[in-house]
Scaffold this motif. Structure first.
Motif, PDB file in Angstrom:
ATOM      1  N   SER A 296      70.648  33.871  68.288  1.00  0.00           N
ATOM      2  CA  SER A 296      69.803  34.949  67.835  1.00  0.00           C
ATOM      3  C   SER A 296      70.097  36.293  68.718  1.00  0.00           C
ATOM      4  CB  SER A 296      68.284  34.785  68.083  1.00  0.00           C
ATOM      5  OG  SER A 296      67.652  35.882  68.056  1.00  0.00           O
ATOM      6  N   GLN A 297      70.688  37.305  68.135  1.00  0.00           N
ATOM      7  CA  GLN A 297      70.881  38.491  68.788  1.00  0.00           C
ATOM      8  C   GLN A 297      69.667  39.404  68.632  1.00  0.00           C
ATOM      9  OE1 GLN A 297      73.986  39.308  70.379  1.00  0.00           O
ATOM     10  NE2 GLN A 297      73.992  36.980  69.916  1.00  0.00           N
ATOM     11  N   GLU A 298      68.336  39.104  68.627  1.00  0.00           N
ATOM     12  CA  GLU A 298      67.435  39.835  68.583  1.00  0.00           C
ATOM     13  C   GLU A 298      67.042  40.033  69.886  1.00  0.00           C
ATOM     14  OE1 GLU A 298      64.047  38.972  66.290  1.00  0.00           O
ATOM     15  OE2 GLU A 298      65.504  38.329  64.336  1.00  0.00           O
ATOM     16  N   ARG A 299      66.750  41.292  70.423  1.00  0.00           N
ATOM     17  CA  ARG A 299      66.118  41.542  71.948  1.00  0.00           C
ATOM     18  C   ARG A 299      64.938  41.001  71.835  1.00  0.00           C
ATOM     19  NH1 ARG A 299      66.950  47.449  73.092  1.00  0.00           N
ATOM     20  NH2 ARG A 299      66.083  46.835  75.238  1.00  0.00           N
ATOM     21  N   PRO A 300      64.452  40.398  73.083  1.00  0.00           N
ATOM     22  CA  PRO A 300      63.277  40.004  73.105  1.00  0.00           C
ATOM     23  C   PRO A 300      62.220  40.974  73.753  1.00  0.00           C
ATOM     24  CG  PRO A 300      64.549  39.775  75.410  1.00  0.00           C
ATOM     25  CD  PRO A 300      65.625  40.095  74.053  1.00  0.00           C
ATOM     26  N   ARG A 301      60.941  41.209  72.869  1.00  0.00           N
ATOM     27  CA  ARG A 301      59.973  42.246  73.144  1.00  0.00           C
ATOM     28  C   ARG A 301      58.808  41.759  73.624  1.00  0.00           C
ATOM     29  NH1 ARG A 301      63.105  46.798  72.341  1.00  0.00           N
ATOM     30  NH2 ARG A 301      64.399  46.591  70.628  1.00  0.00           N
ATOM     31  N   TRP A 302      58.032  42.612  74.166  1.00  0.00           N
ATOM     32  CA  TRP A 302      56.607  42.296  74.687  1.00  0.00           C
ATOM     33  C   TRP A 302      55.837  42.054  73.785  1.00  0.00           C
ATOM     34  CZ3 TRP A 302      57.430  40.852  79.674  1.00  0.00           C
ATOM     35  CH2 TRP A 302      58.338  41.679  80.195  1.00  0.00           C
TER      36      TRP A 302
END
Length: 125
Positions: free
Chosen positions: A103-109
């Motif tokens: 998964s290349q999605e950036r982790p978000r808060w």
């Protein structure tokens, strides 16, 4: 004859000669220091590495400038073993290896959270 006056004059002349000698010695030492500085700076200037010629300058790669690559990485799994492994027994000699993440999605808060640790509040304005 009054010899005390003559002795005082001789002492004053001796002190003057001593003072003049100290000044001359100071000027000589100063001249030596300046000469050593000039000699040393010339020697350093001659021994420094020459500047690279234009044909020795770095060139841009043929494909253009290299840009930053952003990708999400995940660590390689540790090999499972009943024995303790030494760093030289690990892949890449103990350096933690990594691979491109699926998964290349950036982790978000979380929505509504500030993301600050120890803030104590709900994270809303």
């Amino acid at each position: 004859m009054n010899t005390s006056w003559m002795e005082t004059a001789d002492l004053a002349a001796g002190r003057g000669a001593l003072g003049a000698g100290l000044i001359v010695a100071g000027v000589v030492v100063l001249a030596l220091l300046i000469g050593m500085f000039v000699f040393g700076s010339r020697r350093v200037r001659k021994s420094t590495v020459r500047r690279p010629r234009p044909d020795e300058q770095p060139r841009m790669p043929e494909g253009g400038p290299v840009h930053e690559v952003r990708e999400r990485r995940e660590p390689d799994e540790m090999p499972r073993s009943d024995e303790r492994l030494s760093p030289h027994q690990l892949k890449d000699h103990g350096n933690a290896g990594s691979r491109t993440s699926a998964s290349q999605e950036r982790p978000r808060w979380d929505e509504g959270g500030s993301g600050g640790f120890g803030s104590g509040g709900p994270g809303r304005h």
